[in-house]
Write an enzyme that holds these catalytic residues in place. Structure first.
Site, PDB file in Angstrom:
ATOM      1  N   CYS A 121       0.902  -1.167  -0.069  1.00 56.92           N
ATOM      2  CA  CYS A 121       0.023   0.057  -0.046  1.00 56.92           C
ATOM      3  C   CYS A 121       0.830   1.151   0.173  1.00 56.92           C
ATOM      4  CB  CYS A 121      -0.849  -0.047   1.120  1.00 56.92           C
ATOM      5  SG  CYS A 121      -2.057   1.437   1.310  1.00 56.92           S
ATOM      6  N   CYS A 218      -6.091  -2.958   7.348  1.00 55.14           N
ATOM      7  CA  CYS A 218      -7.089  -2.399   7.666  1.00 55.14           C
ATOM      8  C   CYS A 218      -8.339  -3.173   6.705  1.00 55.14           C
ATOM      9  CB  CYS A 218      -6.757  -0.993   6.768  1.00 55.14           C
ATOM     10  SG  CYS A 218      -6.695  -1.191   4.862  1.00 55.14           S
TER      11      CYS A 218
END
EC number: 2.8.1.13
Length: 382
Positions: A121, A218
Site C-alpha cells: 500500500c 485495514c
C-alpha cells in the site's frame, strides 16, 4: 522582521522560504498520528492541504470498525481539517487499492505465501499515486504520520529508524525509493514515544486525541485472513491433508489458506507425543506439511525485488555485512548480504531464524547506527 526569501534560513521542512510559502500535502488516515502532523504544520504556518484516501467501500463486508481509510476515519480527518482551518480532500482510490494491494494479497495467500499488504500500500498507492497527486497540487512535499526519520546525508536524503524503537515503522517503508524520499517528510520520527504524539493532539484540541490505534490489516476484519480470501476468491478454501515431512497423513484441513508457516495451534492433530508446527505449504497438492520446531530454522534467505538505499551500488561489493529483519516484530539480526544482481540477493543469517516465510519482507539495516539500507521480498521456502 521577515527576511528576503533568498536569505531565508531553512524552515522545519527543509525549504529556504517562509512556511506560508511552503505547500505541504498531508496524507491523513483519520488517526491521531497523521492528524497531529497536519495540525502541527498548520500551526507553524505552512500551506497545508489534507488528503484522505478512501481505499475500499466502507459499507462493504471487507471493512471493519476502527479500520483506517474507511467511513468514520474520513469523517475524523475532515473534522481535524475544519478545526485547524485548512482544506481537506477525499480521493476515491478504491479501484487502485484493489488492483495494487488486495488482489495480490489474496493471490499470495492462495500460493502459500504470507504477504504484507501494508508495504504494498505504501509502495504502490500512498507513495506512488498519492505522491503524484501531491505534485499535481503544486506541493513542495508530502508529509505522513509514519514513525521513521528522514535525514540528510552526504549523498542526499537517507532513511533512518524512528527514535522510538517500539513505534518504528521501517519494516513497512523499506521500498521507499530515493526519488520518493526526496519529496517525503516524517515529522513524528524524532519523538521519543507515542505519549508525546497524544500530548500534542491534546494541545491542539484535536477530536481524535484519544482515538485508539488501528490494529491488523485495514481490510481484514478481526485478523481473519481466510474469511477475506474466501470472499475475494470464492471456492479457494479446498480441503486437503495435513502430512508430516515423510508424507504420512496425520489429519485433514479445510483449506491451505487457513495456515501460515510456524503455526502450532489449531492444527487439529492432537494426541502426538511432540508438538508439531507448520513447516511448509504445498498448494498444488493441498498439503499442510508439519514437523518439529527445528525444521523452522533457516540461515539462507533468498530475496528479490530489492530496493537498495545505500550510497554505493549494491553490486559494488560481493558481500555486505548488515543487519536484517525477516518479520516486523523481530529485532534486526546480523547477516551477510550477497548480491546476485541489483534486484536479487542471498542473505545469510549469522544466527538461524524460525519461520522465515515467502511473501514476507527482508529489510536491511546498518549494523551500527539507525540507517535503513533497503530490503526485498523473501520468495521461496527454507
Amino acid at each position: 522582521m521577515p527576511l528576503d526569501s533568498k536569505d531565508h534560513p531553512l524552515n522545519s521542512l527543509g525549504f529556504a522560504k517562509p512556511p506560508a510559502e511552503t505547500r505541504v500535502v498531508v496524507a491523513m488516515s483519520g488517526g491521531v498520528d497523521s492528524s497531529v502532523v497536519a495540525a502541527q504544520l498548520a500551526e507553524e504556518g505552512y500551506d497545508v492541504v489534507g488528503v484522505t484516501l478512501q481505499l475500499y467501500d466502507h459499507g462493504a463486508a471487507l471493512a471493519k470498525k476502527g479500520a483506517c481509510c474507511a467511513g468514520v476515519d474520513i469523517h475524523d480527518a475532515r473534522r481535524v481539517a475544519e478545526e485547524m482551518g485548512f482544506p481537506h480532500y477525499v480521493l476515491d482510490y478504491e479501484n487502485i487499492f484493489k488492483d495494487a494491494v488486495i488482489d495480490e494479497f489474496a493471490d499470495s495467500y492462495l500460493a502459500g505465501a504470507t504477504p504484507v499488504p501494508c508495504i504494498r500500500c505504501n509502495e504502490r498507492v500512498k507513495f506512488k499515486d498519492l505522491l503524484e497527486t501531491a505534485k499535481d497540487l503544486e506541493a513542495d512535499c508530502m508529509a505522513t504520520g509514519h514513525y521513521i526519520q528522514r535525514k540528510t546525508g552526504d549523498q542526499g536524503p537517507e532513511l533512518h529508524c524512528a527514535a522510538d524503537a517500539a513505534r518504528d515503522q521501517s519494516y513497512f517503508l523499506f521500498s521507499t525509493t530515493p526519488e520518493q524520499l526526496a519529496f517525503l517528510r516524517f515529522p513524528l520520527g524524532h519523538l521519543p514515544s507515542k505519549n508525546e504524539t497524544r500530548a500534542l493532539a491534546q494541545k491542539y484540541g484535536l477530536p481524535v486525541a484519544d482515538k485508539p490505534d488501528s490494529q491488523d490489516i485495514c481490510f481484514v476484519p478481526n485478523g481473519n485472513y481466510a474469511s477475506v480470501i474466501e470472499k475475494l476468491r470464492p471456492g479457494a478454501a479446498e480441503p486437503g491433508d495435513i502430512v508430516d515431512v515423510d508424507g504420512r497423513v496425520l489429519g485433514t484441513h479445510d483449506g491451505v489458506i487457513h495456515y501460515t508457516i510456524g503455526q502450532r495451534r489449531g492444527l487439529g492433530i492432537g494426541g502426538l507425543a511432540d508438538p508439531l508446527y507448520v513447516v511448509r505449504l504445498d498448494v498444488e497438492k493441498r498439503h499442510v506439511i508439519v514437523g518439529p520446531k527445528e525444521l523452522l530454522t533457516t540461515r539462507t534467505v533468498p530475496v528479490r525485488e530489492i530496493n537498495w538505499l545505500g550510497d554505493a551500488l549494491i553490486t559494488s561489493q560481493k558481500e555486505w555485512h548488515i543487519s536484517v529483519k525477516v518479520r516486523s516484530t523481530r529485532p534486526p539480526r546480523e547477516a551477510i548480504l550477497r548480491p546476485i544482481s541489483e534486484t536479487e540477493a542471498e542473505v545469510e543469517l549469522l544466527t538461524p531464524e524460525e519461520g522465515v516465510s515467502p511473501g514476507q519482507a527482508c529489510v536491511f539495516y546498518e549494523t551500527t547506527g539507525s540507517r535503513i539500507l533497503g530490503g526485498g521480498w523473501i520468495w521461496r521456502g527454507n
